[in-house]
Scaffold this motif. Structure first.
Motif, PDB file in Angstrom:
ATOM      1  N   ASP A 198      36.384  33.629  46.098  1.00  0.00           N
ATOM      2  CA  ASP A 198      34.975  33.343  45.793  1.00  0.00           C
ATOM      3  C   ASP A 198      34.440  34.277  44.710  1.00  0.00           C
ATOM      4  OD1 ASP A 198      34.254  31.134  47.208  1.00  0.00           O
ATOM      5  OD2 ASP A 198      33.202  32.214  48.798  1.00  0.00           O
ATOM      6  N   VAL A 199      34.711  35.565  44.862  1.00  0.00           N
ATOM      7  CA  VAL A 199      34.250  36.535  43.868  1.00  0.00           C
ATOM      8  C   VAL A 199      34.900  36.230  42.518  1.00  0.00           C
ATOM      9  CG1 VAL A 199      34.232  38.982  43.216  1.00  0.00           C
ATOM     10  CG2 VAL A 199      33.781  38.315  45.586  1.00  0.00           C
ATOM     11  N   HIS A 200      36.176  35.846  42.543  1.00  0.00           N
ATOM     12  CA  HIS A 200      36.876  35.505  41.298  1.00  0.00           C
ATOM     13  C   HIS A 200      36.236  34.288  40.627  1.00  0.00           C
ATOM     14  CE1 HIS A 200      40.238  33.928  38.793  1.00  0.00           C
ATOM     15  NE2 HIS A 200      40.238  35.199  38.439  1.00  0.00           N
ATOM     16  N   TYR A 251      30.851  41.366  38.741  1.00  0.00           N
ATOM     17  CA  TYR A 251      31.900  40.670  39.486  1.00  0.00           C
ATOM     18  C   TYR A 251      33.274  41.257  39.219  1.00  0.00           C
ATOM     19  CZ  TYR A 251      28.505  37.200  40.923  1.00  0.00           C
ATOM     20  OH  TYR A 251      27.425  36.576  41.491  1.00  0.00           O
ATOM     21  N   ARG A 252      33.516  41.716  37.999  1.00  0.00           N
ATOM     22  CA  ARG A 252      34.801  42.339  37.681  1.00  0.00           C
ATOM     23  C   ARG A 252      34.978  43.616  38.499  1.00  0.00           C
ATOM     24  NH1 ARG A 252      34.650  43.198  32.060  1.00  0.00           N
ATOM     25  NH2 ARG A 252      33.509  45.095  32.534  1.00  0.00           N
ATOM     26  N   ASP A 253      33.927  44.411  38.624  1.00  0.00           N
ATOM     27  CA  ASP A 253      34.003  45.641  39.412  1.00  0.00           C
ATOM     28  C   ASP A 253      34.240  45.340  40.890  1.00  0.00           C
ATOM     29  OD1 ASP A 253      33.555  47.075  37.110  1.00  0.00           O
ATOM     30  OD2 ASP A 253      31.457  47.567  37.584  1.00  0.00           O
ATOM     31  N   SER A 304      23.746  47.009  42.601  1.00  0.00           N
ATOM     32  CA  SER A 304      24.923  47.611  41.976  1.00  0.00           C
ATOM     33  C   SER A 304      26.201  46.993  42.539  1.00  0.00           C
ATOM     34  CB  SER A 304      24.931  49.115  42.217  1.00  0.00           C
ATOM     35  OG  SER A 304      25.330  49.389  43.540  1.00  0.00           O
ATOM     36  N   PRO A 305      27.249  46.952  41.732  1.00  0.00           N
ATOM     37  CA  PRO A 305      28.534  46.437  42.220  1.00  0.00           C
ATOM     38  C   PRO A 305      29.048  47.229  43.422  1.00  0.00           C
ATOM     39  CG  PRO A 305      28.603  46.709  39.844  1.00  0.00           C
ATOM     40  CD  PRO A 305      27.306  47.289  40.324  1.00  0.00           C
ATOM     41  N   LEU A 306      28.824  48.537  43.418  1.00  0.00           N
ATOM     42  CA  LEU A 306      29.281  49.360  44.537  1.00  0.00           C
ATOM     43  C   LEU A 306      28.564  48.968  45.819  1.00  0.00           C
ATOM     44  CD1 LEU A 306      30.993  51.612  45.686  1.00  0.00           C
ATOM     45  CD2 LEU A 306      29.235  53.232  44.951  1.00  0.00           C
ATOM     46  N   SER A 345      37.795  43.997  41.345  1.00  0.00           N
ATOM     47  CA  SER A 345      38.747  45.089  41.198  1.00  0.00           C
ATOM     48  C   SER A 345      38.841  45.919  42.482  1.00  0.00           C
ATOM     49  CB  SER A 345      38.330  45.969  40.033  1.00  0.00           C
ATOM     50  OG  SER A 345      39.088  47.142  39.982  1.00  0.00           O
ATOM     51  N   ARG A 346      37.695  46.250  43.053  1.00  0.00           N
ATOM     52  CA  ARG A 346      37.685  47.044  44.295  1.00  0.00           C
ATOM     53  C   ARG A 346      38.302  46.259  45.453  1.00  0.00           C
ATOM     54  NH1 ARG A 346      34.130  51.532  43.957  1.00  0.00           N
ATOM     55  NH2 ARG A 346      32.902  51.480  42.044  1.00  0.00           N
TER      56      ARG A 346
END
Length: 74
Positions: free
Chosen positions: A41-43, A61-63, A13-15, A66-67
């Motif tokens: 890197d995440v971007h 990756y967007r989540d 999960s993104p979380l 964003s966090r």
């Protein structure tokens, strides 16, 4: 219809991924430029997922991005 080679139930999960990154930042005592490199890197991963239209990865990756931006203010 194209089949998905990944099992949705096995995806992280993104979380959970964000929490792992946050833990890494704390353990390694990263700041400033180091955190910026992680965000970049995440971007980059998000951009690749977008180019290839990988919907699940793109959302993940967007989540995460964003966090990271929300909590580290970059």
């Amino acid at each position: 219809m194209i089949s998905n080679p990944y099992n949705i139930s096995e995806m992280i999960s993104p979380l959970q991924t964000y929490q792992d990154i946050q833990s890494f930042i704390q353990v390694e005592q990263l700041d400033g430029a180091d955190i910026t490199l992680i965000i970049e890197d995440v971007h980059e991963h998000y951009e690749v997922a977008t180019r290839f239209n990988w919907i699940n990865s793109q959302r993940c990756y967007r989540d995460i991005l964003s966090r990271l931006v929300k909590n580290y203010g970059h």
